[in-house]
Design an enzyme around this catalytic site. Structure first.
Site, PDB file in Angstrom:
ATOM      1  N   GLU A 303       0.828  -1.209   0.000  1.00 61.11           N
ATOM      2  CA  GLU A 303       0.000   0.000   0.000  1.00 61.11           C
ATOM      3  C   GLU A 303       0.862   1.260   0.000  1.00 61.11           C
ATOM      4  O   GLU A 303       0.551   2.233  -0.682  1.00 61.11           O
ATOM      5  CB  GLU A 303      -0.940   0.009   1.217  1.00 61.11           C
ATOM      6  CG  GLU A 303      -1.952  -1.132   1.243  1.00 61.11           C
ATOM      7  CD  GLU A 303      -3.034  -1.015   0.163  1.00 61.11           C
ATOM      8  OE1 GLU A 303      -3.041  -0.020  -0.584  1.00 61.11           O
ATOM      9  OE2 GLU A 303      -3.863  -1.947   0.080  1.00 61.11           O
ATOM     10  N   ARG A 307       0.831   3.774  -3.261  1.00 59.61           N
ATOM     11  CA  ARG A 307       0.220   5.088  -3.019  1.00 59.61           C
ATOM     12  C   ARG A 307       1.273   6.167  -2.773  1.00 59.61           C
ATOM     13  O   ARG A 307       1.205   7.248  -3.370  1.00 59.61           O
ATOM     14  CB  ARG A 307      -0.725   5.024  -1.813  1.00 59.61           C
ATOM     15  CG  ARG A 307      -1.840   4.015  -1.999  1.00 59.61           C
ATOM     16  CD  ARG A 307      -2.853   4.062  -0.870  1.00 59.61           C
ATOM     17  NE  ARG A 307      -3.639   2.823  -0.844  1.00 59.61           N
ATOM     18  CZ  ARG A 307      -4.907   2.740  -0.461  1.00 59.61           C
ATOM     19  NH1 ARG A 307      -5.540   3.811  -0.060  1.00 59.61           N
ATOM     20  NH2 ARG A 307      -5.540   1.588  -0.462  1.00 59.61           N
ATOM     21  N   ASP A 436      -5.292  -9.909  -8.019  1.00 59.48           N
ATOM     22  CA  ASP A 436      -5.611  -9.020  -9.151  1.00 59.48           C
ATOM     23  C   ASP A 436      -4.406  -8.354  -9.824  1.00 59.48           C
ATOM     24  O   ASP A 436      -4.124  -8.551 -11.003  1.00 59.48           O
ATOM     25  CB  ASP A 436      -6.642  -7.962  -8.723  1.00 59.48           C
ATOM     26  CG  ASP A 436      -6.291  -7.247  -7.403  1.00 59.48           C
ATOM     27  OD1 ASP A 436      -5.249  -7.571  -6.792  1.00 59.48           O
ATOM     28  OD2 ASP A 436      -7.063  -6.358  -6.992  1.00 59.48           O
ATOM     29  N   GLU A 572     -12.029   0.827 -10.256  1.00 58.79           N
ATOM     30  CA  GLU A 572     -11.684  -0.112 -11.337  1.00 58.79           C
ATOM     31  C   GLU A 572     -12.527   0.031 -12.607  1.00 58.79           C
ATOM     32  O   GLU A 572     -12.000  -0.021 -13.727  1.00 58.79           O
ATOM     33  CB  GLU A 572     -11.725  -1.561 -10.830  1.00 58.79           C
ATOM     34  CG  GLU A 572     -10.599  -1.914  -9.857  1.00 58.79           C
ATOM     35  CD  GLU A 572     -10.801  -1.369  -8.444  1.00 58.79           C
ATOM     36  OE1 GLU A 572     -11.961  -0.999  -8.133  1.00 58.79           O
ATOM     37  OE2 GLU A 572      -9.840  -1.303  -7.667  1.00 58.79           O
TER      38      GLU A 572
HETATM   39  C1  DMJ Z   1      -6.270   0.622  -4.888  1.00 56.69           C
HETATM   40  O1  DMJ Z   1      -5.492   0.812  -3.800  1.00 56.69           O
HETATM   41  C2  DMJ Z   1      -5.531  -0.043  -6.001  1.00 56.69           C
HETATM   42  O2  DMJ Z   1      -6.189   0.134  -7.186  1.00 56.69           O
HETATM   43  C3  DMJ Z   1      -5.317  -1.500  -5.742  1.00 56.69           C
HETATM   44  O3  DMJ Z   1      -4.685  -2.129  -6.802  1.00 56.69           O
HETATM   45  C4  DMJ Z   1      -6.641  -2.169  -5.500  1.00 56.69           C
HETATM   46  N1  DMJ Z   1      -7.406  -1.507  -4.486  1.00 56.69           N
HETATM   47  C5  DMJ Z   1      -7.514  -0.076  -4.508  1.00 56.69           C
HETATM   48  C6  DMJ Z   1      -8.681   0.462  -5.273  1.00 56.69           C
HETATM   49  O4  DMJ Z   1      -9.810  -0.269  -5.272  1.00 56.69           O
END
Ligand code: DMJ
Length: 672
Positions: A303, A307, A436, A572
């Site tokens: 994270e 970010r 994912d 998404e």
């Molecule tokens: C974000 O932090 C990123 O896109 C991550 O890959 C998946 N979850 C969140 C958004 O839904």
């Protein structure tokens, strides 16, 4: 025989007889070719001719001269048209529909689009981009904010602009006043080499010169609505959560995750792209004065990489401000202890003040998506600093995962052990949570590195084949193609909203030369993601849906379980709509995104500032606000909305930038 006719005066004859005597040609004593001799001899012969003969000869000469002039003109035209034709041929030859010369196919020739229609009979072959959407001419290498004046100041001003669309010529006049602020430019030769060719100095991404070359593209009404939404969200954050991780808009307070101003950092490049100069400056000041990483705090490696590190790197690239690179280096270095594991597969958590790392309390496993979705950022950090350690650490993870057993036709399990380096909890496969972005980053690393790292591409293509083989099904009654899950051989018709990143990624792959069936699948899946919104009472998707595999009277395709009906303002679907619009030019994708924005405004907007996650997308009269605005709403959702509504393909050109999984654009490494 040559007759001697030169000495005596010839009788007048009415026929032409041109004779040459050897004696004249070769004078006594040898070869005489003096000009004077030749002139005299010709003149004598001319005189000997009858008037008729002379007239005939003169006529013939005149006739030949006229013919010569005519044939010269005709040949000239023919030659000219031949030359033009060959130039035209050269120009038109490479224009293969749907393929760009800059992105040649890297796999065996695409199967014909309709060969896959058996798999997706409702689909049409990949559409060609609409012409007006594709800009011709030399690539524009600059990224600059779309604002060009100081008018975006208040709500009142914003509305005024909505009423009076910006005039391009007015924009041009104000261009100069902005140039004194940081331009956002990627130099063509700055985004090139991987760190192996060691750079001593950090690159300078900004160039004021290039900044002034680009025609500003006016912001349209929908983009203005995104700016308005952003400002509303930002107002809440500024008033009640400034410098903290997340806004709690209802309780007018904040929540802390890492204590690092997460929303502010995540939103920096969005502000740049939206052109919010004042907000950006204020946030920059906070980064300069108050952002301190030397803190005794545990952060999640994934994270904070996507970010914070991703946000700082992309803001550095867009703004050219070295402050952001310095901060990126600092956090990058502090995250490195995570890789000190027996297997080199990193731990999930790092204490950035103490330099220690550890797995979650209950396990020594890490999540597969987490350890394989930090690569774009660390690789870029190596490229910028010339320090290979960042790239080496993350490349080693990818190489290791490439060789692991336990995959199912390219599909990976969700967990990996940091001691043994092996997958754990085998037999469960999903494109949703915990797996994912593994798939997303396979493709994106390959693109970032200039499409040379074949293992990444192989793993990506194999995985998509695995998705088709094991996870694709069609729902009833609308026959929507969706991606389900597989648990120990049992198919589940469950799909996370998170999976809606996939149509965008598939479209990106097709744009980069992968086969047309990837685009066909992208088109089918984005329709499904759209239906996950429109089949729900609020027009907002829940976190998870279950699809009906059998038609039942009164039932839609989408079923929602009580525990899954929340919406976290996730990006998404909007992200994929953005890619689909960029690559097809089909306006329906913009319209779908516009509906989503309106529904966010209707059901999640908090009057005093900010937007909130909601608990119940099925109850329009009470969607049950959760009192939290996730940082990705500003970092991703609103950014992708703004880009989706833009017709400027140079506003983050997808042949020059690749978005990390938190929507932070990083440069594609161009060949040197
Ligand atoms: C974000 O932090 C990123 O896109 C991550 O890959 C998946 N979850 C969140 C958004 O839904």
């Amino acid at each position: 025989m040559y007759s001697a006719a030169a000495a005596a005066s010839p009788p007048r004859r009415d026929f032409i007889s041109v004779t040459l005597s050897p004696e004249e040609a070769v004078g006594a004593g040898g070869y005489n070719n003096s000009k004077a001799w030749r002139r005299r001899s010709c003149w004598r012969k001319w005189k000997q001719l009858s008037r008729l003969q002379r007239s005939v000869i003169l006529f013939l000469f005149a006739f030949l001269a006229v013919c010569g002039v005519i044939s010269y003109t005709t040949m000239g035209e023919t030659w000219k048209s031949l030359t033009n034709k060959s130039l035209d041929d050269q120009r038109t030859e490479p224009e293969v529909p749907g393929l760009k010369l800059a992105n040649p196919a890297v796999l065996p020739a695409p199967r014909k689009a309709d060969t896959n229609l058996g798999d997706y009979p409702e689909l049409s072959p990949q559409k060609q981009p609409k012409l007006p959407h594709i800009r011709r001419g030399p690539p524009n290498l600059q990224i600059k904010p779309p604002w060009r004046d100081g008018r975006l100041k208040t709500q009142h001003d914003t509305n005024k602009i909505l009423e009076e669309p910006v005039q391009p010529d007015k924009e041009e006049k104000t261009e100069k006043s902005v140039i004194s602020w940081r331009g956002a430019v990627i130099e063509p030769d700055q985004s090139t080499e991987p760190p192996s060719s060691k750079m001593k100095e950090p690159e300078k991404p900004s160039s004021m010169e290039a900044e002034s070359q680009k025609e500003p593209v006016p912001i349209n009404e929908r983009q203005m609505a995104v700016i308005e939404a952003f400002r509303h969200a930002w107002k809440g954050y500024k008033d009640f959560a400034w410098g903290h991780d997340e806004l709690k808009p209802l309780s007018k307070s904040y929540s802390e995750w890492f204590g690092l101003g997460l929303t502010l950092i995540d939103a920096l490049d969005t502000m740049w792209i939206l052109g919010l100069k004042e907000e950006f400056e204020e946030a920059r000041k906070w980064v300069a004065d108050d952002l301190v990483f030397d803190k005794n705090v545990d952060v999640n490696l994934f994270e904070s990489t996507i970010r914070i590190l991703g946000g700082l790197l992309s803001t550095y690239h867009l703004s050219g401000d070295s402050l952001f690179l310095e901060k990126a280096k600092d956090i990058g270095n502090r995250l490195m202890p995570a890789f000190n594991t027996p297997s080199k597969v990193p731990y999930s958590d790092v204490n950035i003040g103490r330099g220690t790392a550890h797995p979650p309390r209950w396990t020594s496993d890490s999540t597969v998506a987490e350890v394989t979705s930090i690569q774009l950022e660390f690789r870029e950090l190596s490229r910028l600093t010339g320090d290979e350690k960042f790239q080496k650490a993350v490349d080693d993870v990818m190489k290791h995962v490439h060789t692991l057993s336990g995959k199912n036709d390219g599909l990976v399990p969700m967990f990996i052990n940091t001691n043994s380096g092996q997958f754990t909890h085998l037999g469960v496969y999903t494109l949703g949570a915990r797996a994912d972005s593994y798939y997303e980053y396979l493709l994106k690393q390959w693109i970032q590195g200039g499409k040379k790292e074949n293992e990444l591409l192989e793993d990506y293509v194999r995985a998509i084949e695995g998705v088709k083989k094991h996870l694709l099904q069609r729902s009833q009654p609308k026959k929507l193609t969706f991606v389900g899950e597989l648990a120990h051989g049992h198919f589940s018709a469950k799909m996370d909203h998170l999976v809606c990143f996939l149509p965008g990624t598939l479209a990106l792959g097709a744009h980069n030369g992968l086969t047309a069936d990837h685009m066909n699948l992208a088109e089918a899946l984005i329709e499904t993601c759209h239906q996950m919104y429109v089949q729900v009472e609020t027009g907002l998707s829940p976190e998870i849906v279950h699809f009906n595999l059998h038609a039942q009277k009164g039932h839609k395709d989408v079923e929602i379980k009580p525990a899954d009906r929340h919406n976290l303002l996730r990006p998404e679907t909007v992200e994929s709509l953005f890619y689909m619009y960029r690559f097809t030019g089909d306006k329906k994708y913009q319209d779908w995104g516009w509906e989503i924005l309106q529904n966010f405004n209707k059901y999640t907007r908090v009057a005093t500032g900010g937007y909130t996650s909601i608990n119940n997308v099925q109850n329009p009269s009470n969607p049950e606000p959760r009192d939290k605005m996730e940082s990705f709403f500003l970092g991703e959702t609103l950014k992708y909305m703004f880009l989706l509504f833009s017709d400027d393909i140079d506003l983050i050109n997808l042949d020059k930038y690749v978005f990390n999984t938190e929507a932070h654009p990083l440069p594609i490494w161009m060949p040197a």
